[in-house]
Structures are given as C-alpha cells and as structure tokens.
Design a protein around this motif. Sequence first.
Motif, PDB file in Angstrom:
ATOM      1  N   ALA A  51       0.923  -1.116   0.009  1.00  0.00           N
ATOM      2  CA  ALA A  51       0.001  -0.196   0.043  1.00  0.00           C
ATOM      3  C   ALA A  51       0.724   1.291   0.029  1.00  0.00           C
ATOM      4  CB  ALA A  51      -0.921   0.052   1.218  1.00  0.00           C
ATOM      5  N   SER A  55       0.698   3.710  -3.222  1.00  0.00           N
ATOM      6  CA  SER A  55       0.158   5.118  -2.984  1.00  0.00           C
ATOM      7  C   SER A  55       1.294   6.164  -3.466  1.00  0.00           C
ATOM      8  CB  SER A  55      -0.093   5.266  -1.627  1.00  0.00           C
ATOM      9  OG  SER A  55      -1.206   4.511  -1.131  1.00  0.00           O
ATOM     10  N   ARG A  56       2.479   5.763  -2.980  1.00  0.00           N
ATOM     11  CA  ARG A  56       3.395   6.670  -3.443  1.00  0.00           C
ATOM     12  C   ARG A  56       3.668   6.976  -4.826  1.00  0.00           C
ATOM     13  NH1 ARG A  56       7.820   5.903   1.480  1.00  0.00           N
ATOM     14  NH2 ARG A  56       6.472   7.047   3.154  1.00  0.00           N
ATOM     15  N   PHE A  68       1.409   9.699   2.402  1.00  0.00           N
ATOM     16  CA  PHE A  68       0.872   8.536   2.288  1.00  0.00           C
ATOM     17  C   PHE A  68      -0.231   8.726   3.642  1.00  0.00           C
ATOM     18  CE2 PHE A  68       0.613   4.667   4.596  1.00  0.00           C
ATOM     19  CZ  PHE A  68      -0.062   3.879   3.852  1.00  0.00           C
ATOM     20  N   ASP A  72      -6.934   6.088   4.153  1.00  0.00           N
ATOM     21  CA  ASP A  72      -7.694   6.078   2.733  1.00  0.00           C
ATOM     22  C   ASP A  72      -8.323   4.674   2.505  1.00  0.00           C
ATOM     23  OD1 ASP A  72      -7.147   8.677   2.305  1.00  0.00           O
ATOM     24  OD2 ASP A  72      -5.510   8.161   0.983  1.00  0.00           O
ATOM     25  N   TRP A  74      -8.888   3.663  -0.597  1.00  0.00           N
ATOM     26  CA  TRP A  74      -8.463   3.195  -1.675  1.00  0.00           C
ATOM     27  C   TRP A  74      -7.255   4.250  -1.831  1.00  0.00           C
ATOM     28  CZ3 TRP A  74      -7.307  -0.324  -5.175  1.00  0.00           C
ATOM     29  CH2 TRP A  74      -6.555   0.182  -6.122  1.00  0.00           C
ATOM     30  N   THR A  76      -5.029   2.176   0.016  1.00  0.00           N
ATOM     31  CA  THR A  76      -4.500   1.732   1.334  1.00  0.00           C
ATOM     32  C   THR A  76      -5.380   0.510   1.648  1.00  0.00           C
ATOM     33  OG1 THR A  76      -3.426   3.899   1.912  1.00  0.00           O
ATOM     34  CG2 THR A  76      -3.481   2.138   3.621  1.00  0.00           C
TER      35      THR A  76
END
Length: 133
Positions: A51, A55-56, A68, A72, A74, A76
């Motif tokens: 995740a 995400s990054r 980050f 979240d 979505w 994560t």
Amino acid sequence: MKKLVPLAVDALLVILFCAIGRRSHDEAVLTGLLKTLWPFAIGLAIGWVVAVVVSRRMLGEPGPTAHFDGTDVWPTGILVWLGTLCGGMLLRVLGGQGTAFSFILVAATVLALFLLGWRAAIKALNYQPGRSG
C-alpha cells in the motif's frame, strides 16, 4: 507517531479477528492465538508495504517524505485487506493450517468489514460538504 495509528488499528483488528475465530470454534484463545495470528500478521505487513509503495507511485512521490494516508480506503485499505487475506491464506497453507472455502469467505468478509469499515467511517465522519480536496 500519528502515522502509525492506522497500522496499530489494523493490527488490533487482525488480532480481534483471530481471537473471535478461535473463540467461535471453542478453541483456546490465548494459548493458540499466535498459531492463528502469525499468517495474517505477516499478510498485514505485506499489505502495508504494498500500500505504501503503490500510494507513493500513484502520487508520483517515491521519496520518504511522500504523502501517504493510512486512513484512505483506496488504495491503502483495499491493498491492506487483500494483503492480509491473500497473504494470510497462502501462509496458512504453507504452515499446514486449514483454508476451507467457507473459511476464506468468512475471513474475506470479516477482514473487509474490519479493515475497510473503520476507514470508511473515518472518511464519512470527516466529510465536509462544499470542501474540495
């Protein structure tokens, strides 16, 4: 410290999931908890790593200071849930533990409720109409 809170919440919920499962089958909760927990705990860790990386990359910020948000849903929450479920089941198989289809369905449902539910609730409670961003 604040960034570790979502990870701690997830860890506590995975422990609760395992404890409830053991209790519902009349198995010793405390003495056998580690046996049930370890595959899902490793799956949770895998899900978190994936995740963070995804995400990054989605944000185009690969560095350690990239934004980050562990709350979240979505991407994560979905990735943490999938990592916990799939990693947990795979490790259960490798460890000689059961993975009956009904167990997979129950685990998928309960872990989704736990790992996605609190994130959705946080986002819903923080919703502010008319606020962009």
